[in-house]
Design a protein around this motif. Structure first.
Motif, PDB file in Angstrom:
ATOM      1  N   ALA A 128       0.860  -1.192   0.000  1.00 15.99           N
ATOM      2  CA  ALA A 128       0.000   0.000   0.000  1.00 15.99           C
ATOM      3  C   ALA A 128       0.890   1.232   0.000  1.00 15.99           C
ATOM      4  N   ARG A 129       1.632   1.397  -1.082  1.00 15.85           N
ATOM      5  CA  ARG A 129       2.532   2.551  -1.182  1.00 15.85           C
ATOM      6  C   ARG A 129       2.592   3.013  -2.633  1.00 15.85           C
ATOM      7  N   SER A 130       3.130   4.189  -2.819  1.00 18.67           N
ATOM      8  CA  SER A 130       3.220   4.783  -4.147  1.00 18.67           C
ATOM      9  C   SER A 130       4.175   3.991  -5.038  1.00 18.67           C
ATOM     10  N   ASN A 131       3.823   3.888  -6.310  1.00 19.95           N
ATOM     11  CA  ASN A 131       4.736   3.251  -7.252  1.00 19.95           C
ATOM     12  C   ASN A 131       6.048   4.012  -7.384  1.00 19.95           C
ATOM     13  N   ARG A 132       6.019   5.309  -7.147  1.00 18.28           N
ATOM     14  CA  ARG A 132       7.274   6.077  -7.180  1.00 18.28           C
ATOM     15  C   ARG A 132       8.201   5.618  -6.062  1.00 18.28           C
ATOM     16  N   ASP A 133       7.633   5.350  -4.888  1.00 15.47           N
ATOM     17  CA  ASP A 133       8.447   4.847  -3.780  1.00 15.47           C
ATOM     18  C   ASP A 133       8.940   3.432  -4.063  1.00 15.47           C
ATOM     19  N   ILE A 134       8.080   2.613  -4.650  1.00 14.46           N
ATOM     20  CA  ILE A 134       8.473   1.236  -4.960  1.00 14.46           C
ATOM     21  C   ILE A 134       9.591   1.225  -6.000  1.00 14.46           C
ATOM     22  N   ALA A 135       9.522   2.131  -6.974  1.00 14.97           N
ATOM     23  CA  ALA A 135      10.590   2.213  -7.975  1.00 14.97           C
ATOM     24  C   ALA A 135      11.921   2.571  -7.324  1.00 14.97           C
ATOM     25  N   ARG A 136      11.888   3.518  -6.405  1.00  8.12           N
ATOM     26  CA  ARG A 136      13.113   3.881  -5.671  1.00  8.12           C
ATOM     27  C   ARG A 136      13.657   2.688  -4.910  1.00  8.12           C
ATOM     28  N   ASP A 137      12.773   1.965  -4.219  1.00 10.59           N
ATOM     29  CA  ASP A 137      13.216   0.801  -3.457  1.00 10.59           C
ATOM     30  C   ASP A 137      13.747  -0.289  -4.375  1.00 10.59           C
ATOM     31  N   PHE A 138      13.094  -0.507  -5.510  1.00 14.85           N
ATOM     32  CA  PHE A 138      13.532  -1.523  -6.456  1.00 14.85           C
ATOM     33  C   PHE A 138      14.966  -1.253  -6.911  1.00 14.85           C
ATOM     34  N   LEU A 139      15.255  -0.033  -7.262  1.00  9.72           N
ATOM     35  CA  LEU A 139      16.596   0.300  -7.752  1.00  9.72           C
ATOM     36  C   LEU A 139      17.646   0.100  -6.672  1.00  9.72           C
ATOM     37  N   ASP A 140      17.342   0.510  -5.438  1.00 11.20           N
ATOM     38  CA  ASP A 140      18.323   0.353  -4.360  1.00 11.20           C
ATOM     39  C   ASP A 140      18.490  -1.105  -3.952  1.00 11.20           C
ATOM     40  N   LEU A 141      17.432  -1.885  -4.051  1.00 10.24           N
ATOM     41  CA  LEU A 141      17.533  -3.309  -3.739  1.00 10.24           C
ATOM     42  C   LEU A 141      18.285  -4.072  -4.823  1.00 10.24           C
TER      43      LEU A 141
END
Length: 455
Positions: free
Chosen positions: A50-63
């Motif tokens: 339940a979070r913004s796709n913009r935040d998920i994209a940031r997390d994806f790149l760092d992960l």
């Protein structure tokens, strides 16, 4: 790596760095018994992110484009085509059913073409060996994953070569996962979830993630809805091995809009980076090797960094929580204040239901020790469903044992006996050997002042 006490033991850093900071790890059997049958979780019930796709994209790149050590990866690496998995060594009886359920989830939730085979040329080999063998190679790890080998016997000669260096990979073809054959069923399952997820997907862990196994706090023990979305995006057809961070970043918005349309309508939440100083302090406080004074000082340092950073998310709560765990024997009242502070921060942070369940166990233990059974019941009862949904049998068993003691304090003896008996099947999965289950029962029972009075 995990002491079998109250639930925070599952948080004490199974994914600590070993001899090489670029090795991905998770920190360190069923015999005849007179106890009730072991209980297992049959159906996964993950909560969608339940979070913004913009935040998920940031997390994806760092992960996906960074290692746990902080080293940047030049390109994305993954398997291309179907992924095969085999098991060798001496797997405990619960490993195969748990692996089967995990592979089914990866296929159905993450859309990954992955299956189990028996031939020697499998892409991923899971080798079950005694814990002592794992610790002989990486003393701080309960399990770990290595590229380009297939057996633990190959690791010693290969570990300092480019062969096992994740940063040199551009495409994954062969990976080995080493799990303990003599650990509690839940610990083996936890290793399967985290190490298999990192074998096929992101290699990094981020403390800022509240709802993920890709987090060194180890609150989550099975792959979450967020994790499955990350893995589904990792194997999206728009991506492929060898892509740069910039190339991946350019394609992520479209991928996430397709896979997670709900996230397009959620406002992003800015989050600050986690300083290496805080990570080092937490690892010193909760990892192996430090004395009690060093641990407490490190936990206090982590809390100061969290306060100075102005954090109000689960990292601030975890800082209080860690300090509470390290002071509850020497100063129970001070520890209680730390747990209460942790719960307050968890309550205000999204995705922290499981964090609050762990905190409730600590607060309830304190209430029972002071004879306040009604308070303990109010704390524990709502968290039973949380522990069950997140498939944490050790936490669920502990909460049930605490509930049994609280029921006794309120005079509900027969009900307490039923709850305590019902906890044993979960405890056998969560804690393993009968002696460990009995030790947990004694530990929780010792909190009850009525039993103390009666000897």
């Amino acid at each position: 790596m995990r002491r079998l006490i109250l639930p925070i033991c599952l948080l004490l850093g199974a994914c600590m760095p070993g001899a090489s900071s670029d090795v991905t790890t998770r920190a360190a059997t069923l015999a005849q018994t007179s106890m009730p049958p072991i209980k297992v979780f049959a159906v996964a019930r993950p909560t969608p992110p339940a979070r913004s796709n913009r935040d998920i994209a940031r997390d994806f790149l760092d992960l996906s484009l960074q290692l746990e050590s902080g080293r940047e990866l030049k390109v994305l690496s993954r398997f291309e085509g179907p992924i095969s998995v085999r098991v060798i060594g001496t797997p405990p009886p619960t490993l195969q059913p748990d692996l089967g359920r995990l592979l089914h989830r990866l296929r159905s939730e993450a859309g990954i073409n992955i299956s189990q085979v028996t031939n020697a040329n499998a892409n991923i080999t899971i080798e079950a060996v005694p814990r002592a063998e794992i610790r002989r190679h990486l003393p701080q790890a309960a399990c770990f994953v290595v590229p380009n080998i297939s057996r633990l016997s190959q690791y010693r000669s290969a570990k300092r070569s480019r062969q096992t260096n994740w940063s040199t990979l551009t495409r994954r073809t062969k990976i080995a996962i080493f799990v303990p054959s003599d650990a509690a069923p839940q610990e083996v399952r936890d290793c399967l979830h985290e190490e298999l997820a990192q074998a096929i997907g992101p290699l990094n862990d981020l403390y800022r993630l509240p709802d993920s196994v890709f987090n060194d706090d180890n609150v989550h023990t099975v792959l979450t809805g967020f994790d499955m979305l990350i893995l589904r995006a990792y194997y999206a057809p728009e991506l492929h091995s060898g892509m740069s961070r910039a190339d991946v970043a350019a394609r992520l918005p479209g991928i996430l809009a397709r896979l997670n349309p709900h996230g397009e309508h959620i406002a992003p939440r800015p989050v600050s980076a986690t300083p290496r100083a805080w990570i080092r302090a937490i690892q010193t406080a909760l990892g192996p090797g430090a004395g009690p004074g060093q641990r407490r000082s490190a936990a206090q340092a982590a809390l100061r960094i969290a306060e100075t950073s102005g954090w109000t998310d689960q990292r601030r709560g975890f800082s209080h929580y860690a300090l509470g765990r390290l002071t509850q024997n020497s100063d129970p009242d001070y520890a209680q204040n730390q747990f209460a502070a942790a719960d307050a921060y968890f309550r205000r942070s999204p995705g922290t239901a499981l964090h609050r369940a762990h905190t409730a166990a600590q607060l309830a233990a304190y209430a029972i020790a002071h004879g306040r059974g009604d308070v303990a019941l109010n704390l524990v009862t709502p968290q039973l469903a949380v522990a069950e949904q997140h498939e944490n049998a050790a936490l669920l068993a502990s909460l049930m044992m605490l509930r049994a003691e609280a029921l006794e304090l309120t005079g509900r003896i027969a009900e307490a006996r039923i709850v305590r008996l019902d906890s044993l099947g979960w405890a056998r999965y969560g804690y393993g050997a009968d002696w460990a289950v009995r030790a947990k029962l004694r530990e929780v029972a010792a909190l009850n002042p009525l039993k103390g009075i009666n000897g």
